[in-house]
Design a protein around this motif. Sequence first.
Motif, PDB file in Angstrom:
ATOM      1  N   ASP A  25       4.466   5.476  -9.651  1.00 19.81           N
ATOM      2  CA  ASP A  25       3.539   4.414 -10.045  1.00 19.81           C
ATOM      3  C   ASP A  25       3.609   3.183  -9.148  1.00 19.81           C
ATOM      4  OD1 ASP A  25       2.820   6.001 -12.232  1.00 19.81           O
ATOM      5  OD2 ASP A  25       4.310   5.058 -13.536  1.00 19.81           O
ATOM      6  N   PHE A  26       4.647   3.097  -8.318  1.00 17.35           N
ATOM      7  CA  PHE A  26       4.882   1.866  -7.566  1.00 17.35           C
ATOM      8  C   PHE A  26       4.962   2.040  -6.049  1.00 17.35           C
ATOM      9  CE2 PHE A  26       6.900   1.078 -11.743  1.00 17.35           C
ATOM     10  CZ  PHE A  26       6.185  -0.036 -12.121  1.00 17.35           C
ATOM     11  N   LEU A  27       5.739   2.990  -5.600  1.00 22.12           N
ATOM     12  CA  LEU A  27       6.059   3.057  -4.174  1.00 22.12           C
ATOM     13  C   LEU A  27       4.870   3.480  -3.323  1.00 22.12           C
ATOM     14  CD1 LEU A  27       9.645   4.594  -4.330  1.00 22.12           C
ATOM     15  CD2 LEU A  27       9.004   2.215  -3.907  1.00 22.12           C
ATOM     16  N   LEU A  28       4.749   2.837  -2.164  1.00 24.51           N
ATOM     17  CA  LEU A  28       3.659   3.134  -1.234  1.00 24.51           C
ATOM     18  C   LEU A  28       3.970   4.355  -0.381  1.00 24.51           C
ATOM     19  CD1 LEU A  28       2.790  -0.495  -0.108  1.00 24.51           C
ATOM     20  CD2 LEU A  28       1.623   0.932  -1.808  1.00 24.51           C
ATOM     21  N   ARG A  70      15.457  -8.014  -1.894  1.00 27.50           N
ATOM     22  CA  ARG A  70      14.006  -7.864  -1.898  1.00 27.50           C
ATOM     23  C   ARG A  70      13.380  -8.997  -1.096  1.00 27.50           C
ATOM     24  NH1 ARG A  70      11.478  -9.915  -7.591  1.00 27.50           N
ATOM     25  NH2 ARG A  70      12.166 -12.056  -7.371  1.00 27.50           N
ATOM     26  N   ASN A  71      12.200  -8.720  -0.528  1.00 31.62           N
ATOM     27  CA  ASN A  71      11.439  -9.750   0.164  1.00 31.62           C
ATOM     28  C   ASN A  71       9.993  -9.288   0.312  1.00 31.62           C
ATOM     29  OD1 ASN A  71      11.582  -7.887   2.252  1.00 31.62           O
ATOM     30  ND2 ASN A  71      12.261  -9.324   3.787  1.00 31.62           N
ATOM     31  N   ILE A  72       9.161 -10.205   0.749  1.00 29.66           N
ATOM     32  CA  ILE A  72       7.760  -9.888   1.027  1.00 29.66           C
ATOM     33  C   ILE A  72       7.548 -10.061   2.515  1.00 29.66           C
ATOM     34  CG2 ILE A  72       5.367 -10.598   0.670  1.00 29.66           C
ATOM     35  CD1 ILE A  72       6.179 -11.355  -2.200  1.00 29.66           C
ATOM     36  N   LYS A  73       7.004  -9.002   3.135  1.00 28.78           N
ATOM     37  CA  LYS A  73       6.782  -9.017   4.580  1.00 28.78           C
ATOM     38  C   LYS A  73       5.521  -8.220   4.871  1.00 28.78           C
ATOM     39  CE  LYS A  73       9.245  -6.435   7.451  1.00 28.78           C
ATOM     40  NZ  LYS A  73      10.405  -5.892   8.160  1.00 28.78           N
ATOM     41  N   ASP A  74       4.686  -8.747   5.732  1.00 29.86           N
ATOM     42  CA  ASP A  74       3.457  -8.063   6.138  1.00 29.86           C
ATOM     43  C   ASP A  74       2.614  -7.639   4.930  1.00 29.86           C
ATOM     44  OD1 ASP A  74       4.198  -8.336   8.830  1.00 29.86           O
ATOM     45  OD2 ASP A  74       5.297  -6.445   8.782  1.00 29.86           O
ATOM     46  N   ASN A  75       2.536  -8.535   3.959  1.00 32.86           N
ATOM     47  CA  ASN A  75       1.703  -8.318   2.771  1.00 32.86           C
ATOM     48  C   ASN A  75       2.135  -7.116   1.918  1.00 32.86           C
ATOM     49  OD1 ASN A  75      -0.353  -9.584   1.309  1.00 32.86           O
ATOM     50  ND2 ASN A  75      -1.843  -8.048   1.950  1.00 32.86           N
ATOM     51  N   GLU A  78       1.541  -7.062  -5.795  1.00 33.32           N
ATOM     52  CA  GLU A  78       1.264  -7.204  -7.233  1.00 33.32           C
ATOM     53  C   GLU A  78       2.338  -6.547  -8.103  1.00 33.32           C
ATOM     54  OE1 GLU A  78      -1.930  -5.119  -5.522  1.00 33.32           O
ATOM     55  OE2 GLU A  78      -1.152  -6.856  -4.472  1.00 33.32           O
ATOM     56  N   ASP A  79       3.073  -5.597  -7.539  1.00 35.16           N
ATOM     57  CA  ASP A  79       4.110  -4.878  -8.289  1.00 35.16           C
ATOM     58  C   ASP A  79       5.514  -5.427  -8.054  1.00 35.16           C
ATOM     59  OD1 ASP A  79       2.271  -3.111  -9.447  1.00 35.16           O
ATOM     60  OD2 ASP A  79       2.351  -1.770  -7.710  1.00 35.16           O
TER      61      ASP A  79
END
Length: 99
Positions: free
Chosen positions: A83-86, A43-48, A13-14
């Motif tokens: 606010d963003f990083l996991l 950047r990419n999306i991987k493993d949700n 979502e971020d």
Amino acid sequence: MIARIWHGKTRIEDYETYTEFIKKTAIPDYSKTTGFVKLSFLRNIKDNEAHFTIITYWKNVEVIKNFAGDDFEKAKYYPEDDDFLLEFEEKVEHFEVFA
């Protein structure tokens, strides 16, 4: 030349919001630093999860300290990253660039 590689991840979502933050805050910060050569922002999306990799290029290790401080292997974060990083990876990687 030295390549400095940082990685971070956020919730999907971020993805776009964090991308804009990097473009408006981090990239100008790198660019104004003495000894900075160029960068690649990946950047990419991987493993949700949304993954971000920034590869910055510097004249040598000594000029990286202009950006990162004397402990140049330590990752540099901005207050907004909370606010963003996991997670917060402690170190970045450095490589000599040969080609």
